[in-house]
Design a protein around this motif. Structure first.
Motif, PDB file in Angstrom:
ATOM      1  N   ALA A  63     -10.707  11.513  12.348  1.00  0.00           N
ATOM      2  CA  ALA A  63     -10.937  12.486  11.273  1.00  0.00           C
ATOM      3  C   ALA A  63     -12.361  13.033  11.354  1.00  0.00           C
ATOM      4  O   ALA A  63     -12.590  14.236  11.195  1.00  0.00           O
ATOM      5  N   SER A  64     -13.314  12.161  11.647  1.00  0.00           N
ATOM      6  CA  SER A  64     -14.719  12.601  11.767  1.00  0.00           C
ATOM      7  C   SER A  64     -14.896  13.541  12.949  1.00  0.00           C
ATOM      8  O   SER A  64     -15.604  14.556  12.841  1.00  0.00           O
ATOM      9  N   ILE A  65     -14.259  13.243  14.054  1.00  0.00           N
ATOM     10  CA  ILE A  65     -14.392  14.093  15.249  1.00  0.00           C
ATOM     11  C   ILE A  65     -13.860  15.496  15.007  1.00  0.00           C
ATOM     12  O   ILE A  65     -14.442  16.477  15.462  1.00  0.00           O
ATOM     13  N   ILE A  66     -12.736  15.600  14.278  1.00  0.00           N
ATOM     14  CA  ILE A  66     -12.168  16.940  14.044  1.00  0.00           C
ATOM     15  C   ILE A  66     -12.698  17.568  12.754  1.00  0.00           C
ATOM     16  O   ILE A  66     -12.256  18.645  12.360  1.00  0.00           O
ATOM     17  N   HIS A  67     -13.662  16.885  12.111  1.00  0.00           N
ATOM     18  CA  HIS A  67     -14.317  17.403  10.903  1.00  0.00           C
ATOM     19  C   HIS A  67     -13.333  17.703   9.777  1.00  0.00           C
ATOM     20  O   HIS A  67     -13.376  18.771   9.155  1.00  0.00           O
ATOM     21  N   LYS A  68     -12.448  16.730   9.532  1.00  0.00           N
ATOM     22  CA  LYS A  68     -11.472  16.861   8.446  1.00  0.00           C
ATOM     23  C   LYS A  68     -11.509  15.605   7.589  1.00  0.00           C
ATOM     24  O   LYS A  68     -11.728  14.505   8.081  1.00  0.00           O
ATOM     25  N   GLU A  69     -11.276  15.801   6.305  1.00  0.00           N
ATOM     26  CA  GLU A  69     -11.095  14.670   5.403  1.00  0.00           C
ATOM     27  C   GLU A  69      -9.712  14.074   5.663  1.00  0.00           C
ATOM     28  O   GLU A  69      -8.766  14.809   5.971  1.00  0.00           O
ATOM     29  N   ILE A  70      -9.600  12.773   5.516  1.00  0.00           N
ATOM     30  CA  ILE A  70      -8.289  12.131   5.637  1.00  0.00           C
ATOM     31  C   ILE A  70      -7.472  12.491   4.401  1.00  0.00           C
ATOM     32  O   ILE A  70      -7.933  12.337   3.273  1.00  0.00           O
ATOM     33  N   GLU A  71      -6.278  12.970   4.630  1.00  0.00           N
ATOM     34  CA  GLU A  71      -5.341  13.244   3.541  1.00  0.00           C
ATOM     35  C   GLU A  71      -4.625  11.934   3.210  1.00  0.00           C
ATOM     36  O   GLU A  71      -3.984  11.336   4.080  1.00  0.00           O
ATOM     37  N   ILE A  72      -4.733  11.465   1.990  1.00  0.00           N
ATOM     38  CA  ILE A  72      -4.135  10.191   1.584  1.00  0.00           C
ATOM     39  C   ILE A  72      -2.764  10.443   0.979  1.00  0.00           C
ATOM     40  O   ILE A  72      -2.616  11.277   0.077  1.00  0.00           O
ATOM     41  N   ILE A  73      -1.772   9.710   1.481  1.00  0.00           N
ATOM     42  CA  ILE A  73      -0.420   9.785   0.932  1.00  0.00           C
ATOM     43  C   ILE A  73       0.003   8.366   0.568  1.00  0.00           C
ATOM     44  O   ILE A  73       0.180   7.513   1.444  1.00  0.00           O
ATOM     45  N   SER A  74       0.165   8.135  -0.710  1.00  0.00           N
ATOM     46  CA  SER A  74       0.471   6.807  -1.230  1.00  0.00           C
ATOM     47  C   SER A  74       1.734   6.209  -0.614  1.00  0.00           C
ATOM     48  O   SER A  74       1.806   4.999  -0.365  1.00  0.00           O
ATOM     49  N   ASP A  75       2.723   7.028  -0.342  1.00  0.00           N
ATOM     50  CA  ASP A  75       3.992   6.514   0.179  1.00  0.00           C
ATOM     51  C   ASP A  75       3.922   6.063   1.636  1.00  0.00           C
ATOM     52  O   ASP A  75       4.924   5.597   2.186  1.00  0.00           O
ATOM     53  N   LEU A  76       2.751   6.152   2.261  1.00  0.00           N
ATOM     54  CA  LEU A  76       2.570   5.584   3.603  1.00  0.00           C
ATOM     55  C   LEU A  76       2.062   4.139   3.541  1.00  0.00           C
ATOM     56  O   LEU A  76       1.832   3.517   4.564  1.00  0.00           O
ATOM     57  N   ARG A  77       1.918   3.604   2.323  1.00  0.00           N
ATOM     58  CA  ARG A  77       1.475   2.216   2.158  1.00  0.00           C
ATOM     59  C   ARG A  77       2.516   1.269   2.761  1.00  0.00           C
ATOM     60  O   ARG A  77       3.679   1.645   2.945  1.00  0.00           O
ATOM     61  N   GLU A  78       2.067   0.050   3.040  1.00  0.00           N
ATOM     62  CA  GLU A  78       2.989  -0.955   3.576  1.00  0.00           C
ATOM     63  C   GLU A  78       4.028  -1.298   2.536  1.00  0.00           C
ATOM     64  O   GLU A  78       3.780  -1.185   1.329  1.00  0.00           O
ATOM     65  N   ARG A  79       5.170  -1.722   3.004  1.00  0.00           N
ATOM     66  CA  ARG A  79       6.235  -2.142   2.108  1.00  0.00           C
ATOM     67  C   ARG A  79       5.790  -3.365   1.326  1.00  0.00           C
ATOM     68  O   ARG A  79       5.072  -4.210   1.844  1.00  0.00           O
ATOM     69  N   GLN A  80       6.152  -3.423   0.069  1.00  0.00           N
ATOM     70  CA  GLN A  80       5.841  -4.610  -0.725  1.00  0.00           C
ATOM     71  C   GLN A  80       6.956  -5.610  -0.483  1.00  0.00           C
ATOM     72  O   GLN A  80       8.116  -5.355  -0.785  1.00  0.00           O
ATOM     73  N   LEU A  81       6.585  -6.742   0.074  1.00  0.00           N
ATOM     74  CA  LEU A  81       7.574  -7.766   0.403  1.00  0.00           C
ATOM     75  C   LEU A  81       8.055  -8.483  -0.855  1.00  0.00           C
ATOM     76  O   LEU A  81       9.240  -8.747  -1.007  1.00  0.00           O
ATOM     77  N   SER A  82       7.128  -8.796  -1.743  1.00  0.00           N
ATOM     78  CA  SER A  82       7.461  -9.549  -2.949  1.00  0.00           C
ATOM     79  C   SER A  82       6.352  -9.341  -3.980  1.00  0.00           C
ATOM     80  O   SER A  82       5.224  -9.027  -3.620  1.00  0.00           O
ATOM     81  N   ARG A  83       6.681  -9.548  -5.247  1.00  0.00           N
ATOM     82  CA  ARG A  83       5.669  -9.429  -6.288  1.00  0.00           C
ATOM     83  C   ARG A  83       4.635 -10.550  -6.175  1.00  0.00           C
ATOM     84  O   ARG A  83       3.469 -10.363  -6.480  1.00  0.00           O
ATOM     85  N   VAL A  84       5.082 -11.729  -5.745  1.00  0.00           N
ATOM     86  CA  VAL A  84       4.196 -12.889  -5.592  1.00  0.00           C
ATOM     87  C   VAL A  84       4.163 -13.272  -4.117  1.00  0.00           C
ATOM     88  O   VAL A  84       5.093 -12.969  -3.371  1.00  0.00           O
ATOM     89  N   PRO A  85       3.102 -13.931  -3.661  1.00  0.00           N
ATOM     90  CA  PRO A  85       3.047 -14.338  -2.257  1.00  0.00           C
ATOM     91  C   PRO A  85       4.252 -15.216  -1.880  1.00  0.00           C
ATOM     92  O   PRO A  85       4.678 -16.070  -2.663  1.00  0.00           O
ATOM     93  N   VAL A  86       4.799 -14.963  -0.699  1.00  0.00           N
ATOM     94  CA  VAL A  86       5.933 -15.765  -0.210  1.00  0.00           C
ATOM     95  C   VAL A  86       5.401 -17.028   0.460  1.00  0.00           C
ATOM     96  O   VAL A  86       4.278 -17.044   0.958  1.00  0.00           O
ATOM     97  N   ASN A  87       6.204 -18.079   0.460  1.00  0.00           N
ATOM     98  CA  ASN A  87       5.788 -19.356   1.058  1.00  0.00           C
ATOM     99  C   ASN A  87       5.660 -19.259   2.567  1.00  0.00           C
ATOM    100  O   ASN A  87       4.743 -19.818   3.153  1.00  0.00           O
TER     101      ASN A  87
END
Length: 190
Positions: A63-87
């Motif tokens: 992004a710095s090399i091409i002189h652009k701000e990173i466009e943030i898209i929330s739906d590219l986040r990692e999948r939520q495996l569980s609400r609480v940590p898994v064993n």
């Protein structure tokens, strides 16, 4: 005119309970520089990322090399495996890949996460038709997106991914024409 999406799995990060703010490790920062080197001759037009710190840090260099701000898209986040940590993370991942409709309490099934990710990709293909777009994301979501376009990208494939990893997907409209891996583990040693 082809549209090229460069799906970038983030580099190694420092483990913490803060999924959103986990930074890259020292090795991850080194590898992020190599990601930039790999992408800087590709004629990148735009850089898009998950909001998670490790994904943004992995693609910040290009992004710095091409002189652009990173466009943030929330739906590219990692999948939520569980609400609480898994064993046992490996057993939990195995279970969700065995049954694409299964989810742990508060988590996303493979189908739900895949729909979210693919919707983003289809929107990007329309918005940036004919362009070269870097997409910083996460291993599980990345492979689920890839699987939508080609079923050979599955759980066994996910287990072979490097951290980071880069795949260039070339599209004609919404039709996938070609997939090419741009990252090689040996790049770290060069």
């Amino acid at each position: 005119m082809s549209t090229h999406l460069y799906l970038v799995r983030h580099a190694h990060s420092v483990y913490s309970a803060d999924e959103f703010g986990r930074p890259l490790s020292e090795q991850g920062r080194h590898d992020a520089l190599l990601v930039t080197e790999c992408l800087k001759t590709e004629g990148i037009d735009q850089v898009i990322s998950s909001p998670y710190q490790r994904a943004k840090e992995t693609v910040q260099g290009i992004a710095s090399i091409i002189h652009k701000e990173i466009e943030i898209i929330s739906d590219l986040r990692e999948r939520q495996l569980s609400r609480v940590p898994v064993n046992d993370f490996n057993l939990a991942i195995d279970k969700v890949w065995q049954d694409p409709n299964f989810s742990f309490e508060g988590g996303e099934s493979n189908h739900k996460a895949q729909r979210r990710g693919v919707q983003v990709i289809l929107q990007l293909l329309m918005k940036y038709a004919g362009k070269r777009i870097v997409v910083g994301t996460h291993g599980n979501l990345m492979v689920l997106i890839m699987q939508h376009f080609d079923e050979r990208y599955n759980y066994e494939f996910w287990k072979t991914l490097d951290m980071p990893d880069i795949y260039r997907f070339s599209f004609d409209g919404q039709h996938l024409k070609e997939v090419k891996r741009l990252w090689k583990r040996s790049q770290r040693d060069e």
